[in-house]
Write an enzyme that holds these catalytic residues in place. Structure first.
Site, PDB file in Angstrom:
ATOM      1  N   GLY A 107      41.891  36.975  33.170  1.00 38.29           N
ATOM      2  CA  GLY A 107      41.850  36.342  34.779  1.00 38.29           C
ATOM      3  C   GLY A 107      42.193  34.865  34.605  1.00 38.29           C
ATOM      4  O   GLY A 107      41.459  34.079  33.616  1.00 38.29           O
ATOM      5  N   ARG A 142      47.475  33.668  25.246  1.00 39.90           N
ATOM      6  CA  ARG A 142      48.255  34.624  26.161  1.00 39.90           C
ATOM      7  C   ARG A 142      49.049  33.668  26.998  1.00 39.90           C
ATOM      8  O   ARG A 142      48.803  32.592  27.171  1.00 39.90           O
ATOM      9  CB  ARG A 142      47.174  35.079  27.122  1.00 39.90           C
ATOM     10  N   ASP A 163      48.580  34.566  38.211  1.00 39.04           N
ATOM     11  CA  ASP A 163      48.752  33.890  37.016  1.00 39.04           C
ATOM     12  C   ASP A 163      49.274  32.643  36.923  1.00 39.04           C
ATOM     13  O   ASP A 163      49.031  31.861  36.017  1.00 39.04           O
ATOM     14  CB  ASP A 163      49.076  34.980  35.898  1.00 39.04           C
ATOM     15  N   GLN A 166      41.805  47.178  35.510  1.00 38.66           N
ATOM     16  CA  GLN A 166      41.063  45.957  35.862  1.00 38.66           C
ATOM     17  C   GLN A 166      40.350  46.348  37.340  1.00 38.66           C
ATOM     18  O   GLN A 166      39.333  45.821  37.509  1.00 38.66           O
ATOM     19  CB  GLN A 166      41.753  44.786  35.973  1.00 38.66           C
ATOM     20  N   ASN A 190      51.737  37.857  38.724  1.00 36.17           N
ATOM     21  CA  ASN A 190      50.360  38.288  38.802  1.00 36.17           C
ATOM     22  C   ASN A 190      50.529  39.893  38.157  1.00 36.17           C
ATOM     23  O   ASN A 190      51.519  40.084  37.665  1.00 36.17           O
ATOM     24  CB  ASN A 190      49.993  38.629  40.169  1.00 36.17           C
TER      25      ASN A 190
END
Ligand code: MRU
Length: 350
Positions: free
Chosen positions: A47, A90, A240, A199, A250
Site C-alpha cells: 500500500g 518497489r 500508487d 488484497q 493503482n
C-alpha cells in the site's frame, strides 16, 4: 482500529506481516535498512502510503547503521546504499521515493551544518515519526473531504486494499467509507477479491470486518455486472502514483473497473494523499509499472493451477486515464478535471 500496520518501539520498526492475514496477526521486527527493503519487496508491508512510512523508518535505520562507522566516507557509503536498496524495493508507489527524498534532504541540511552522525540519525527517526503521523492525519482529512461525495443508500465498490493496512491507519479509500458510514450514511460495501495477491479478500474484507463494517466480497470478474446492476452508487479506490494530468496508477484491475463504472454511469473516486502525486510525470506513460513473478499467476498459494512453462503477464498495477476519474480526494480538498490545473493548485496550497 484493532491492529497496527507499523510502529517503532524498542529501537526497531515493527511491521504487521500482511502476507499472513487473515490467518495470523504477527508483527515482524526490522532492525536494518536492508531488512526493511526486503519486507517492502516481499509485501510484508504494502500500500503506497504504508510503503512510504516504512521506507522512512528504513532510512532512519540506515542512518543509525551509518553512525556506527567512524569515517565520514564510510557513513556516506552506508547511508547511500541504504537509500538505493530501499528505493529499488518497489517501483510504482511514489510515496516510497517521496519519503526517501524528504529524509535525504533533511540529512543533507544537517550534514552541511557538520552535525554528528548519531544526532543526524535521531533527526531522521523523528522525521519518520512525522511522516507517519502526517499520513494518519491526511487519511482522516481525506475521509472528511470524501464522505459528502458518497451517495446515500447505494453500494460502494472498492478494489485492492486502500485501508488502514495500506497507510499509517484509517485508510484513503476505506477512510472515505469509514467517514461516510460514521456520518450516518447507509451504504453497502463491496470489495473485489483482487487477484493475484487477494488484497481485497485477505485484507480489505478482514479490515472492515474487524471494525464491524459489513462487506460483500466478489470475484474481480463480477465487478462489471455488479456495476451494471444499478446497486453501486460510486467506486472508491486508492492510488500508487498520480501523474500531473490526473492519470492514476493503482492496483491492476482498477482500469477495468473504471471502464465498467463509466459504462454504467457510476462515478469513480480516487482517494490519495498529496504524497502520492508525481507532478514530474506528465501522464500515465511516465509511471513505472512493477512486473511481478510468474508464480503469482500460475499458482494459488503453493498449488500450481496453470500448465508448467506457460508465459505470464503479471503487471502489479495499471493506469486509469484521467478521463475516467470523476474526482481525486486529497487531504487538502477534492480535485476535479481539468486535473493539470487542479492537482498543481492543491499541491501548492497549504
Ligand atoms: O501491491 P500493493 O498491495 O502494494 O498495491 C496497493 C494498491 O494498489 C493500493 O490501492 C494503493 O497503494 C493505495 S493504498 C492507500
Amino acid at each position: 482500529m484493532s491492529f497496527e500496520t507499523l510502529c517503532y518501539r524498542d529501537g526497531a520498526l515493527y511491521l504487521l506481516d500482511q502476507r499472513k492475514l487473515p490467518g495470523a496477526q504477527e508483527m515482524m521486527r526490522i532492525e536494518t535498512a536492508a531488512a526493511c527493503a526486503d519486507a517492502i519487496r516481499e509485501m510484508v508491508v504494502r500500500g503506497a502510503p504504508a510503503i512510504g512510512c516504512a521506507a522512512a523508518y528504513g532510512l532512519a535505520l540506515g542512518a543509525r547503521e551509518a553512525a556506527r562507522e567512524s569515517s565520514a566516507a564510510a557513513q556516506e557509503a552506508i547511508f547511500l546504499r541504504a537509500r538505493e536498496t530501499l528505493h529499488a524495493s518497489r517501483p510504482t508507489a511514489v510515496n516510497l521515493a517521496w519519503a526517501l527524498e524528504r529524509l535525504s534532504t533533511l540529512r543533507a541540511g544537517l550534514a552541511a551544518q557538520q552535525r554528528p552522525a548519531d544526532e543526524i540519525a535521531a533527526h531522521l527517526l523523528a522525521e519518520a515519526h512525522a511522516v507517519t503521523a502526517e499520513d494518519l492525519a491526511a487519511c482522516k482529512a481525506i475521509g472528511a473531504h470524501g464522505a459528502p461525495l458518497v451517495p446515500e443508500g447505494k453500494g460502494i465498490l472498492t478494489h485492492c486494499n486502500a485501508g488502514g493496512l495500506a497507510t499509517a491507519g484509517y485508510g484513503t479509500a476505506l477512510g472515505v467509507i469509514r467517514a461516510a458510514l460514521g456520518a450516518g450514511k447507509k451504504c453497502d460495501v463491496y470489495a473485489d477479491e483482487t487477484r493475484p495477491w487477494l488484497q481485497g479478500a485477505r485484507l480489505t474484507a478482514w479490515e472492515l470486518m474487524q471494525d464491524g463494517i459489513p462487506v460483500t466480497l466478489l470475484p474481480d470478474v463480477a465487478a462489471p455486472s455488479l456495476l451494471a446492476s444499478g446497486k453501486i452508487g460510486c467506486v472508491i479506490v486508492g492510488a500508487d502514483r498520480i501523474a500531473a494530468n490526473g492519470d492514476v496508477a493503482n492496483k491492476v484491475g482498477t482500469y477495468g473497473v473504471a471502464l465498467a463504472a463509466h459504462a454504467a454511469g457510476v462515478p469513480l473516486f480516487v482517494a490519495a494523499p498529496i504524497s502520492t502525486f508525481d507532478l514530474r510525470a506528465a501522464d500515465g506513460r511516465a509511471i513505472p509499472i512493477e512486473q511481478r513473478a510468474a508464480h503469482e499467476v500460475t499458482h494459488v498459494g503453493s498449488v500450481r493451477t496453470a500448465a508448467e512453462g506457460v508465459s505470464v503477464f503479471n503487471p502489479a498495477f495499471d493506469v486509469t486515464p484521467a478521463a475516467l476519474v470523476s474526482a481525486i480526494i486529497t487531504e487538502r480538498g477534492v480535485a476535479r478535471a481539468p486535473y493539470a490545473e487542479t492537482l498543481r493548485a492543491l499541491a501548492q496550497s497549504r
